[in-house]
Enzyme design. Structure first.
Site, PDB file in Angstrom:
ATOM      1  N   SER A 113       0.817  -1.215   0.000  1.00  0.00           N
ATOM      2  CA  SER A 113       0.000   0.000   0.000  1.00  0.00           C
ATOM      3  C   SER A 113       0.850   1.264   0.000  1.00  0.00           C
ATOM      4  CB  SER A 113      -0.961  -0.027   1.191  1.00  0.00           C
ATOM      5  OG  SER A 113      -1.877   1.051   1.116  1.00  0.00           O
ATOM      6  N   HIS A 114       0.758   2.036   1.057  1.00  0.00           N
ATOM      7  CA  HIS A 114       1.408   3.344   1.141  1.00  0.00           C
ATOM      8  C   HIS A 114       2.813   3.264   1.711  1.00  0.00           C
ATOM      9  CE1 HIS A 114      -0.582   2.290   4.834  1.00  0.00           C
ATOM     10  NE2 HIS A 114       0.147   3.160   5.494  1.00  0.00           N
ATOM     11  N   ASP A 277      -1.916   6.749  -3.539  1.00  0.00           N
ATOM     12  CA  ASP A 277      -0.803   6.073  -2.873  1.00  0.00           C
ATOM     13  C   ASP A 277      -0.251   4.937  -3.719  1.00  0.00           C
ATOM     14  OD1 ASP A 277      -3.023   4.384  -2.575  1.00  0.00           O
ATOM     15  OD2 ASP A 277      -2.242   3.538  -0.723  1.00  0.00           O
ATOM     16  N   ASP A 279      -0.704   1.638  -4.030  1.00  0.00           N
ATOM     17  CA  ASP A 279      -1.564   0.691  -4.753  1.00  0.00           C
ATOM     18  C   ASP A 279      -2.870   1.303  -5.239  1.00  0.00           C
ATOM     19  OD1 ASP A 279      -2.608   0.888  -2.170  1.00  0.00           O
ATOM     20  OD2 ASP A 279      -3.388  -1.146  -2.197  1.00  0.00           O
ATOM     21  N   ASP A 281      -5.390   2.939  -3.573  1.00  0.00           N
ATOM     22  CA  ASP A 281      -6.650   2.886  -2.829  1.00  0.00           C
ATOM     23  C   ASP A 281      -6.856   4.050  -1.866  1.00  0.00           C
ATOM     24  OD1 ASP A 281      -4.863   2.157  -0.846  1.00  0.00           O
ATOM     25  OD2 ASP A 281      -5.801   0.225  -0.399  1.00  0.00           O
ATOM     26  N   ARG A 282      -5.883   4.956  -1.788  1.00  0.00           N
ATOM     27  CA  ARG A 282      -6.047   6.116  -0.909  1.00  0.00           C
ATOM     28  C   ARG A 282      -6.053   7.397  -1.738  1.00  0.00           C
ATOM     29  NH1 ARG A 282      -3.340   4.942   4.889  1.00  0.00           N
ATOM     30  NH2 ARG A 282      -3.563   2.688   4.884  1.00  0.00           N
ATOM     31  N   LYS A 376     -11.319   0.348  -1.035  1.00  0.00           N
ATOM     32  CA  LYS A 376     -11.275   1.797  -1.161  1.00  0.00           C
ATOM     33  C   LYS A 376     -10.622   2.133  -2.495  1.00  0.00           C
ATOM     34  CE  LYS A 376      -7.366   1.809   2.136  1.00  0.00           C
ATOM     35  NZ  LYS A 376      -7.602   0.667   3.017  1.00  0.00           N
TER      36      LYS A 376
END
Length: 543
Positions: A113-114, A277, A279, A281-282, A376
């Site tokens: 992710s982030h 971010d 991947d 999703d943010r 998300k």
């Protein structure tokens, strides 16, 4: 090609967290570490034989190697087909849509992710179920139990699949289809939003900056924002996904996206700024001279969703994670729709979305999404904001101010203490839990305490429970302090402290957030003895 059965020995640290298994790259590179986890996953998925598996990731370092391992192991374990994004690229919401759109059995999403990437950075493996959402705990628990017992894994001896070009390959009788990672997702976005209105806004001179942070949304944003919506070339920056994210930290907050923030607060600011971010999703949303907190963004998107074609009939309900501010609750109350407070982790929204009880979900950690996928979705949130701006023909600042004069403002901030000693962090939480009865009875620093608990959740759909989800201390004036340990880091522990106070609709809405919360910030440190226990003079990141 002959299926090989290779002997292995278990690792004792392969318990998935809130978003899969995350460790340092070097940890994943240990002999058979990836293979053990993937085999444990396949062993925990009855009925997968002959089914379709989606595989993709955010392009971070080690992504390409693990995809090839997963393809060979999928073939050896009897899957009928693998769908993989070109170049190994699939955003997390993009993968969720592919799973749902093609009715796949599930998917493997490779991302941390982030978190930072590169040879010394982080890596992660997450399984998404057939609904496109993160695996429920009954699956992740089964995988973990299997990792502790595993003695062998299956693979096939074959060369790497060429992921650079679209097309179908064969691996040991299993089809491997390399797909365009963007096309199906972009088509979905066109069904949800008024692309003509947004394109007309750009044509009229509307200016935007989207920072893809050298992460996965670069190709998606280029194709949609610059391609289909006609924004000028260069609107999307840092658009090429890189294994180390260009040496940056792909977390869209005011620390790691400071350049974007400074631009939007500067004299020649564009009308709108956004980022996503690692991947995809943010999201980060900033208007000219107006940063929109993720909690406020959730409330604003829910209040204005009807302006987009995909939500024109209204929304069924809203769900937010427990630490997220109560701003969305006030929208739900006014709309007369369901409002749900869940533990942190997108998987807790899945049942509510599948049951049709909510339409829009969000977390204070910059994750927002809807029932279009089961993750998300950073770019979705940006496009919904663009649709709202095109429909209302107002600036971000004007829209935010009008919202506050209608609903009031929840001053809100999160203070992160990253990579603190895990033992000290756990002891801090244990001691807080022990004090809860006393706080309920005696109050705190002269304030009446109306809520003091360790949040637990009863899923209204399947009856499952989740306990020890964070310590909440709520006061009679609507203020709140929340403490929890994050499950997304890979080193030590991350202590997160959430501070919130409500200012009514007729109150003062333009105070500096940290100033407005100063007394509660001091109270949080005092009650938990954060500085004394962590040795930190202040938080690592403030959002």
């Amino acid at each position: 090609m002959t299926i090989k059965t290779i002997a292995t020995t278990p690792y004792d640290d392969q318990k998935p967290g809130t978003s899969g298994l995350r460790k340092r790259v070097t940890h994943f590179q240990q002999p058979n570490y990836v293979e053990n986890f993937v085999q444990a996953l396949f062993d925990s998925l009855p009925g997968h034989e002959g089914q379709t598996l989606v595989i993709g990731g955010d392009g971070r370092y080690f992504n390409d190697a693990v995809i090839q391992i997963a393809i060979r192991m999928a073939a050896a374990n009897g899957f009928g087909k693998v769908m993989v994004g070109q170049g190994g690229i699939l955003s997390t919401p993009g993968a969720s849509h592919i799973i749902r759109h093609y009715k796949a059995f599930g998917g493997i999403v490779l991302s941390a992710s982030h978190n930072p990437g590169g040879p010394e950075g982080d890596f992660g493996i997450k399984y998404n179920a057939s609904n496109g959402g993160p695996a429920p705990e009954k699956i992740t628990d089964a995988v973990y139990e299997r990792t502790k017992q595993i003695t062998e894994y299956k693979s096939v001896d074959t060369s790497d699949v060429d992921l650079s070009t679209l097309g179908v390959h064969e691996v040991a009788g299993m089809a491997v289809e390399v797909i365009d990672p963007v096309a199906d997702y972009a088509a979905l976005m066109e069904t949800l939003f008024d692309f003509d209105a947004i394109a007309a806004m750009f044509a009229s001179g509307f200016r935007m900056r989207f920072d893809a942070m050298h992460a996965v949304t670069g190709p998606y944003a280029k194709a949609i924002i610059e391609g289909r919506l006609g924004a000028p070339e260069g609107t999307v920056v840092n658009a090429v996904p890189l294994p180390d994210f260009g040496g940056g930290h792909p977390d869209p907050n005011l620390v790691y996206a400071k350049e974007l923030y400074d631009l939007l607060m500067g004299p020649d600011a564009p009308d709108f700024g956004a980022a996503s971010d690692g991947d995809g999703d943010r999201n980060l949303i900033i208007g000219r001279n107006r940063f929109v907190t993720p909690s406020d963004s959730l409330a604003l998107l829910a209040a204005n969703a009807h302006l987009a074609p995909g939500y024109a009939k209204g929304i069924a309900g809203i769900a937010r994670s427990m630490p997220t501010s109560a701003a969305a609750d006030r929208v739900a109350e006014k709309l007369g729709i369901e409002m749900h407070e869940t533990p942190t982790g997108w998987k807790f929204f899945g049942n509510l979305l599948d049951a049709g009880r909510v339409t829009i979900c969000g977390e204070e950690s910059a994750g927002t999404g809807s029932d279009h996928v089961r993750e998300k979705d950073g770019l979705w949130a940006v496009l919904l904001w663009l649709n709202i701006l095109a429909a209302r023909k107002q600036s971000v600042d004007e829209i935010v101010r009008e919202h506050w004069t209608t609903y009031g403002r929840n001053y809100y901030s999160r203070h992160d203490y990253e990579e603190v000693d895990a033992g000290a962090a756990n002891q801090l939480m244990d001691d807080l839990r022990a004090r809860l009865p006393q706080l309920r009875e005696a109050g705190l620093d002269g304030r009446d305490v109306v809520l003091a608990d360790d949040f637990s959740y009863l899923d209204p759909v399947d009856g499952s429970t989740a306990t020890k989800q964070g310590v909440r201390i709520g006061f009679a004036d609507g203020s709140r302090i929340v403490f929890r340990l994050s499950g997304t880091g890979t080193v030590g522990a991350t202590l997160r402290v959430y501070i919130e106070r409500y200012e009514p609709a007729a109150g003062a809405h333009d105070r500096d957030t940290q100033e407005a919360l100063a007394d509660l910030i001091a109270l949080a440190d005092s009650v938990a003895q954060i500085k004394a226990r962590t040795g930190r003079d202040g938080p690592t990141v403030i959002t």
